[in-house]
Write a protein that holds these residues in place. Structure first.
Motif, PDB file in Angstrom:
ATOM      1  N   ARG A  80     -10.967  16.109 -22.139  1.00  0.00           N
ATOM      2  CA  ARG A  80     -11.774  15.844 -21.026  1.00  0.00           C
ATOM      3  C   ARG A  80     -11.274  14.610 -19.960  1.00  0.00           C
ATOM      4  O   ARG A  80     -11.168  14.996 -18.765  1.00  0.00           O
ATOM      5  N   ARG A  81     -10.768  13.773 -20.690  1.00  0.00           N
ATOM      6  CA  ARG A  81     -10.040  12.768 -19.924  1.00  0.00           C
ATOM      7  C   ARG A  81      -9.035  13.069 -19.078  1.00  0.00           C
ATOM      8  O   ARG A  81      -8.581  12.735 -17.934  1.00  0.00           O
ATOM      9  N   GLN A  82      -8.224  13.827 -20.047  1.00  0.00           N
ATOM     10  CA  GLN A  82      -7.043  14.202 -19.256  1.00  0.00           C
ATOM     11  C   GLN A  82      -7.157  15.348 -18.226  1.00  0.00           C
ATOM     12  O   GLN A  82      -6.506  15.433 -17.170  1.00  0.00           O
ATOM     13  N   GLU A  83      -8.167  16.041 -18.340  1.00  0.00           N
ATOM     14  CA  GLU A  83      -8.490  16.865 -17.273  1.00  0.00           C
ATOM     15  C   GLU A  83      -9.172  16.229 -16.023  1.00  0.00           C
ATOM     16  O   GLU A  83      -8.598  16.471 -14.855  1.00  0.00           O
ATOM     17  N   ALA A  84      -9.909  15.169 -16.030  1.00  0.00           N
ATOM     18  CA  ALA A  84     -10.395  14.321 -15.070  1.00  0.00           C
ATOM     19  C   ALA A  84      -9.086  13.522 -14.580  1.00  0.00           C
ATOM     20  O   ALA A  84      -9.175  13.486 -13.320  1.00  0.00           O
ATOM     21  N   LEU A  85      -8.299  13.106 -15.234  1.00  0.00           N
ATOM     22  CA  LEU A  85      -6.919  12.304 -14.702  1.00  0.00           C
ATOM     23  C   LEU A  85      -5.960  13.433 -13.830  1.00  0.00           C
ATOM     24  O   LEU A  85      -5.796  12.841 -12.672  1.00  0.00           O
ATOM     25  N   ALA A  86      -6.030  14.425 -14.405  1.00  0.00           N
ATOM     26  CA  ALA A  86      -5.302  15.500 -13.550  1.00  0.00           C
ATOM     27  C   ALA A  86      -5.957  15.711 -12.261  1.00  0.00           C
ATOM     28  O   ALA A  86      -5.252  16.018 -11.276  1.00  0.00           O
ATOM     29  N   ALA A  87      -7.224  16.032 -12.288  1.00  0.00           N
ATOM     30  CA  ALA A  87      -8.041  16.313 -11.216  1.00  0.00           C
ATOM     31  C   ALA A  87      -7.881  15.120 -10.286  1.00  0.00           C
ATOM     32  O   ALA A  87      -7.695  15.203  -8.998  1.00  0.00           O
ATOM     33  N   ALA A  88      -7.961  13.698 -10.674  1.00  0.00           N
ATOM     34  CA  ALA A  88      -7.812  12.739  -9.750  1.00  0.00           C
ATOM     35  C   ALA A  88      -6.386  12.532  -9.264  1.00  0.00           C
ATOM     36  O   ALA A  88      -6.298  12.332  -8.024  1.00  0.00           O
ATOM     37  N   GLU A  89      -5.414  12.891  -9.968  1.00  0.00           N
ATOM     38  CA  GLU A  89      -4.150  12.908  -9.375  1.00  0.00           C
ATOM     39  C   GLU A  89      -4.086  13.925  -8.338  1.00  0.00           C
ATOM     40  O   GLU A  89      -3.168  13.651  -7.359  1.00  0.00           O
ATOM     41  N   ALA A  90      -4.198  15.062  -8.712  1.00  0.00           N
ATOM     42  CA  ALA A  90      -4.446  16.080  -7.549  1.00  0.00           C
ATOM     43  C   ALA A  90      -5.180  15.761  -6.277  1.00  0.00           C
ATOM     44  O   ALA A  90      -4.528  16.028  -5.030  1.00  0.00           O
ATOM     45  N   ALA A  91      -6.320  15.285  -6.496  1.00  0.00           N
ATOM     46  CA  ALA A  91      -7.089  14.793  -5.019  1.00  0.00           C
ATOM     47  C   ALA A  91      -6.200  13.555  -4.652  1.00  0.00           C
ATOM     48  O   ALA A  91      -6.215  13.689  -3.112  1.00  0.00           O
ATOM     49  N   ALA A  92      -5.593  12.758  -5.070  1.00  0.00           N
ATOM     50  CA  ALA A  92      -5.000  11.519  -4.441  1.00  0.00           C
ATOM     51  C   ALA A  92      -3.604  12.367  -3.786  1.00  0.00           C
ATOM     52  O   ALA A  92      -3.261  11.865  -2.640  1.00  0.00           O
ATOM     53  N   LYS A  93      -2.891  13.015  -4.597  1.00  0.00           N
ATOM     54  CA  LYS A  93      -1.894  13.775  -3.894  1.00  0.00           C
ATOM     55  C   LYS A  93      -2.073  14.619  -2.518  1.00  0.00           C
ATOM     56  O   LYS A  93      -1.302  14.742  -1.800  1.00  0.00           O
ATOM     57  N   SER A  94      -3.214  15.512  -2.743  1.00  0.00           N
ATOM     58  CA  SER A  94      -3.568  15.998  -1.351  1.00  0.00           C
ATOM     59  C   SER A  94      -4.002  15.276  -0.325  1.00  0.00           C
ATOM     60  O   SER A  94      -3.824  15.646   0.947  1.00  0.00           O
ATOM     61  N   ALA A  95      -4.206  13.867  -0.628  1.00  0.00           N
ATOM     62  CA  ALA A  95      -4.440  12.885   0.577  1.00  0.00           C
ATOM     63  C   ALA A  95      -3.225  12.040   0.978  1.00  0.00           C
ATOM     64  O   ALA A  95      -3.125  11.289   1.745  1.00  0.00           O
ATOM     65  N   GLY A  96      -2.109  12.586   0.158  1.00  0.00           N
ATOM     66  CA  GLY A  96      -0.756  11.903   0.682  1.00  0.00           C
ATOM     67  C   GLY A  96      -0.776  10.638  -0.264  1.00  0.00           C
ATOM     68  O   GLY A  96       0.343   9.805   0.171  1.00  0.00           O
ATOM     69  N   TYR A  97      -1.340  10.412  -1.289  1.00  0.00           N
ATOM     70  CA  TYR A  97      -1.018   9.301  -2.072  1.00  0.00           C
ATOM     71  C   TYR A  97      -0.724   9.702  -3.553  1.00  0.00           C
ATOM     72  O   TYR A  97      -1.197  10.729  -4.009  1.00  0.00           O
ATOM     73  N   SER A  98      -0.273   8.630  -4.253  1.00  0.00           N
ATOM     74  CA  SER A  98      -0.300   8.909  -5.767  1.00  0.00           C
ATOM     75  C   SER A  98      -1.339   7.975  -6.145  1.00  0.00           C
ATOM     76  O   SER A  98      -1.912   7.082  -5.543  1.00  0.00           O
ATOM     77  N   LEU A  99      -1.844   8.299  -7.653  1.00  0.00           N
ATOM     78  CA  LEU A  99      -3.015   7.796  -8.104  1.00  0.00           C
ATOM     79  C   LEU A  99      -2.741   6.393  -8.310  1.00  0.00           C
ATOM     80  O   LEU A  99      -3.548   5.697  -8.130  1.00  0.00           O
ATOM     81  N   LYS A 100      -1.414   5.989  -8.676  1.00  0.00           N
ATOM     82  CA  LYS A 100      -0.989   4.761  -8.988  1.00  0.00           C
ATOM     83  C   LYS A 100      -1.351   3.877  -7.638  1.00  0.00           C
ATOM     84  O   LYS A 100      -1.491   2.757  -7.702  1.00  0.00           O
ATOM     85  N   ASP A 101      -1.150   4.485  -6.319  1.00  0.00           N
ATOM     86  CA  ASP A 101      -1.170   3.742  -5.091  1.00  0.00           C
ATOM     87  C   ASP A 101      -2.547   3.290  -4.894  1.00  0.00           C
ATOM     88  O   ASP A 101      -2.989   2.453  -4.304  1.00  0.00           O
TER      89      ASP A 101
END
Length: 114
Positions: free
Chosen positions: A38-59
């Motif tokens: 579940r954590r991995q799925e949430a992380l993947a979703a957060a990374e995808a959302a950040a990427k769609s906004a033009g950022y990396s999750l790390k940013d």
């Protein structure tokens, strides 16, 4: 009741202590694996959302509404003998403040005019 998998009907009181401990261990491992997935799925979703906004999750990690995470306290006091030395009035007093107080000056004498 058990999602995709059917659980066999059995009475836990029919199990001996070793069987109960084994069942407990397997159940705890299954719960941990589930939470990890579940954590991995949430992380993947957060990374995808950040990427769609033009950022990396790390940013985005550590940012709060685009504001710096650490507040900066402006200087409140200035050393009259060395204008480059200032103090916000928070934390430990610098030596120049201690020296001024020892020379019968007050903190009001060191205030920066606003």
């Amino acid at each position: 009741m058990f999602g995709r998998h059917q659980m066999n009907d059995f009475d836990l009181s029919d199990l001996d202590l070793d069987e109960l401990k084994k069942l407990h261990k397997e159940t705890a491992a299954a719960i941990q694996n589930y939470e990890t997935r579940r954590r991995q799925e949430a992380l993947a979703a957060a990374e995808a959302a950040a990427k769609s906004a033009g950022y990396s999750l790390k940013d985005l990690v550590g940012m709060s509404a685009g504001k710096p995470t650490k507040s900066i306290n402006p200087p409140k006091y200035r050393n009259p003998d060395d204008q480059d030395q200032t103090w916000s009035g928070r934390g430990r007093q610098p030596q120049w403040v201690k020296d001024a107080l020892a020379a019968n000056k007050s903190l009001d004498d060191l205030l920066i005019a606003r």
